[in-house]
Design a protein around this motif. Structure first.
Motif, PDB file in Angstrom:
ATOM      1  N   ALA A  50       0.809  -1.094   0.126  1.00  0.00           N
ATOM      2  CA  ALA A  50       0.098   0.118  -0.087  1.00  0.00           C
ATOM      3  C   ALA A  50       1.034   1.257  -0.033  1.00  0.00           C
ATOM      4  N   LEU A  51       2.012   1.164   0.811  1.00  0.00           N
ATOM      5  CA  LEU A  51       2.822   2.468   0.770  1.00  0.00           C
ATOM      6  C   LEU A  51       3.439   2.873  -0.542  1.00  0.00           C
ATOM      7  N   LEU A  52       3.817   1.608  -1.359  1.00  0.00           N
ATOM      8  CA  LEU A  52       4.620   1.805  -2.632  1.00  0.00           C
ATOM      9  C   LEU A  52       3.485   2.205  -3.488  1.00  0.00           C
ATOM     10  N   VAL A  53       2.399   1.491  -3.537  1.00  0.00           N
ATOM     11  CA  VAL A  53       1.456   1.864  -4.831  1.00  0.00           C
ATOM     12  C   VAL A  53       0.778   3.346  -4.255  1.00  0.00           C
ATOM     13  N   ALA A  54       0.499   3.616  -3.399  1.00  0.00           N
ATOM     14  CA  ALA A  54       0.259   5.136  -3.091  1.00  0.00           C
ATOM     15  C   ALA A  54       1.197   6.183  -3.412  1.00  0.00           C
ATOM     16  N   SER A  55       2.543   5.806  -3.067  1.00  0.00           N
ATOM     17  CA  SER A  55       3.679   6.803  -3.403  1.00  0.00           C
ATOM     18  C   SER A  55       3.850   6.917  -4.648  1.00  0.00           C
ATOM     19  N   GLY A  56       3.753   5.667  -5.496  1.00  0.00           N
ATOM     20  CA  GLY A  56       4.037   5.709  -6.903  1.00  0.00           C
ATOM     21  C   GLY A  56       3.068   6.444  -7.638  1.00  0.00           C
TER      22      GLY A  56
END
Length: 781
Positions: A29-35
């Motif tokens: 969730a962290l990476l997909v939201a940041s991307g």
């Protein structure tokens, strides 16, 4: 309340397993939201930059005299034009430019440096707050590129040597240039006051022009370009449009965003696989309890809901925390965007899209759990109460039976045999190791490729020791011919290839004419790796860059009609090559060049064996003081240096993530496996197997699966992974990238690092669990 107590009890019973699975969902969730945030931030910031700078829709670069009255007349008569201006730029030889406290000039820089004044109508240079820059005499605004490249700061000095002496400027701000911002753009504009500009122009005769247009409707770009190229207006230089400016500005950060999102998707896959194994292991352990619940009449759907509730809560909490953590990570990932492009006011979409992206992770987890829990349908209450197990099939391996007299390590044998017997069970760990290898190897291969001197072949140029680029001027053709004669007579030069790029008119299917930049010369001396076909061998043959071939819808053997001296000339397409420079739109042919239409003069050369490239570079820089002399490695490094630096950061992150994944999944898997094999371990201990023997069996299983995962990951990276990278670069003009592989790094160092990591994790994970297992405990159950 009951669900809450159940969740608390389950967490206390399986704290580490729950934390690991939670961590995967959180990271996903962290990476997909940041991307997603980086993509939106990049798009919004670009829109703001282009809006505040009033970026022109169409720009024609030109060297030589021009008639502004003729341009004004043509613009006024063209209904597509809403505004026009011509920007004069003073070309500064890098050998005469010194930045900051450095005593070394910019002679070896590949950047074409120009001094300009602030424009009046549009195409403004902005400061770091995206405000239009206004300078006083003695002040200078330096492109933001030099903050990173030369570590400059406000207050540093910029010195320019002229025939009349040295001019000194003080840096008061850094400029954002919507046209020439990115490192991949080989031209940079320095902003000075009009007073110094007038003084500098009297001392430096070399000037260039940007003939810029704002259009009523930017969708008419193609029609306007055709109209301009068909006119007699100045055009001794490349023509670019706003869409290309956007592509160049978003290339590096778009690549980072793409890698971040790809990593998040890989983590989602691993999280789902981990969930599957966790759920199946939980069902295995709770088989008797499930049988009791079914026997007393609790509906199958209600039992599913009890188990599903835990993962719904876990998925939602992890996704929410991942989204909140992404608000902090965004500052790190967006640092390059904020520096080069600036920030935009936060929109609703910038909050909503990352939140939706993180929520989708929770939804995927929930759906995956619901699918996995269908296994309840196969559990019989009677069978569960009788055996306490859902059953697990083991393949019979008659060809893999231990026989008397065989010289095999019994523990290694049993470890490999168990993997082969329960291949479906061990598939998860092999799959995770495959992903770990892929996310480590592909970035390493790509970084090695982009840093290699051979990467110049993706810039439409054959590999050579050195290249000399001659800047445009009234006497550039004479200087070029003199240099070629000098280099030909130099015994230190093994071979050289003079290349001239000229503008030719090409006829489109509808009869309109467009300008095509065609490089002429002998292409056999420094050959390119063609995607299709070969270099031009005859005067009626032409090779097209990949993007040109795609846009013109041409294949090998097709014809292209050029208009030369008013006569139509049919050219046969002999080859298609890759080129990420100049918008990816170039061509090559064995045509005589016209000094009046020539825009670039280049010499590629190889030195004789034993001759120092560095020494010759310095010698030629002195000899051809108005030319840019670079060795191939330095040319590639300066052109793609910023992208390579960002990719190096991404590669470091992927290596750390890959190792962390291997640690987390291996520890999780081994703990679950030991729990599952509890009875089997107890039996082996009663038969005389020591703890060391049993640990060796589990270590053999892990390393055997790791070798399989690395082998498959390497195969995937070198084939489909290479195609994925090529697909990502196809829009920039490179559709078939071949990895340059460092075998020591990719096939020895990192696999060994993975092996040591997995071995250590397996040893630590099995040390405690196996000790606590004994035959007495098994009988008590």
């Amino acid at each position: 309340m009951m669900i809450g107590r159940m969740l608390k009890k389950d967490f206390l019973r399986k704290k580490l397993i729950t934390i690991v699975v939670f961590a995967f969902i959180f990271l996903s969730a962290l990476l997909v939201a940041s991307g997603a945030n980086l993509m939106i931030e990049l798009g919004n910031s670009l829109d703001v930059l282009f809006s505040k700078a009033h970026t022109p829709h169409f720009v024609q670069m030109h060297t030589g005299p021009l008639d502004q009255a003729e341009i004004d007349s043509w613009s006024a008569a063209n209904e597509m034009v809403t505004d026009q201006q011509t920007v004069e730029m003073i070309t500064i030889d890098g050998a005469n430019l010194y930045l900051g406290a450095s005593q070394e000039s910019e002679a070896t820089s590949i950047m074409d440096i120009s001094f300009v004044t602030q424009n009046e109508a549009f195409d403004f240079l902005l400061d770091l707050d995206n405000n239009i820059i206004h300078l006083s005499p003695g002040e200078i605004a330096v492109p933001v590129y030099y903050i990173q490249e030369r570590d400059l700061a406000v207050g540093d000095l910029v010195r320019v040597n002229t025939d009349a002496g040295e001019m000194v400027f003080t840096i008061t701000t850094f400029s954002r240039d919507s046209q020439m911002n990115p490192a991949i753009a080989s031209s940079k504009r320095f902003l000075i006051h009009k007073q110094e500009f007038a003084s500098l122009r009297e001392q430096i005769a070399e000037t260039e022009y940007l003939v810029e247009f704002m259009l009523v409707d930017d969708t008419e770009m193609s029609a306007f370009s055709s109209a301009y190229q068909a006119s007699d207006l100045p055009k001794t230089g490349p023509a670019v449009d706003q869409s290309l400016f956007k592509i160049m500005n978003s290339l590096s950060d778009g690549l980072v965003a793409g890698v971040v999102i790809l990593m998040s998707l890989l983590l989602v896959v691993i999280a789902i696989l981990s969930l599957r194994f966790t759920l199946l292991a939980t069902i295995e352990e709770d088989t008797k309890e499930i049988g009791v619940m079914k026997a007393i009449g609790i509906a199958r759907a209600d039992i599913k809901r009890l188990y599903l509730a835990k993962y719904v809560v876990m998925g939602a909490a992890a996704a929410l925390l991942g989204y909140l953590a992404s608000l902090l990570l965004n500052q790190v990932l967006s640092a390059n965007v904020l520096l080069y492009i600036g920030s935009a006011s936060k929109s609703v979409w910038q909050t909503a899209v990352p939140l939706i992206a993180a929520s989708s992770i929770a939804l995927i987890v929930t759906i995956s759990c619901a699918v996995i829990l269908r296994r309840f349908n196969r559990i019989s209450a009677v069978a569960a109460l009788r055996s306490g197990s859902v059953g697990e099939s083991m393949k019979s391996l008659p060809m893999f039976t231990l026989k008397r007299g065989q010289r095999l390590n019994i523990n290694a044998y049993l470890g490999v045999r168990d993997v082969l017997q329960r291949a479906k069970l061990y598939g998860l760990l092999a799959f995770v190791f495959f992903f770990c290898a892929v996310i480590i190897i592909i970035p390493i291969h790509f970084l090695t490729t982009i840093q290699s001197p051979t990467f110049i072949s993706y810039m439409g140029t054959g590999q050579s020791d050195m290249r000399i680029d001659f800047r445009q001027s009234d006497d550039v053709a004479d200087r070029f011919e003199t240099a070629v004669a000098t280099l030909t007579a130099d015994p230190d030069v093994a071979k050289l290839s003079p290349l001239v790029t000229s503008q030719f008119k090409v006829m489109q299917p509808d009869g309109t004419l467009e300008i095509l930049n065609i490089e002429s010369g002998d292409f056999s001396l420094f050959p390119l790796d063609y995607v299709k076909g070969t270099s031009p061998q005859q005067e009626n043959e032409i090779a097209l860059s990949n993007l040109n071939a795609s846009e013109m819808e041409k294949q090998l053997g097709d014809t292209v009609t050029l208009v030369i001296d008013g006569q139509a000339r049919e050219m046969v397409v002999s080859g298609i090559y890759q080129d990420i420079t100049n918008g990816g739109r170039t061509a090559k042919a064995m045509l005589p060049y016209n000094p009046q239409t020539a825009i670039w003069f280049t010499v590629s050369l190889d030195l004789a064996p034993g001759v120092s490239i560095e020494g010759k570079t310095a010698e030629y820089a002195q000899l051809f003081d108005s030319a840019r002399v670079t060795d191939t490695a330095d040319f590639v490094s300066q052109t793609v240096g910023n992208t390579a630096q960002q990719l190096k950061t991404v590669t470091t992150v992927t290596v750390v993530v890959g190792l962390a994944l291997s640690v987390l999944i291996t520890s999780l898997f081994m703990m679950m496996l030991i729990s599952k094999d509890n009875n089997q371990i107890a039996i082996m201990r009663s038969l005389g197997f020591s703890l060391r023997h049993i640990r060796t069996q589990y270590l053999t299983r892990a390393l055997f699966l790791l070798v399989v995962g690395i082998a498959l990951g390497t195969l995937f990276s070198n084939t489909l992974g290479q195609q994925l990278v090529s697909a990502a670069f196809s829009l920039q003009g490179a559709s078939r990238i071949k990895f340059v592989i460092d075998p020591l790094q990719a096939y020895v160092a990192y696999p060994l690092l993975l092996m040591v990591t997995v071995a250590a994790t397996t040893f630590l994970s099995t040390r405690t669990g196996i000790k606590e297992t004994n035959i007495a405990a098994m009988i008590m159950e």
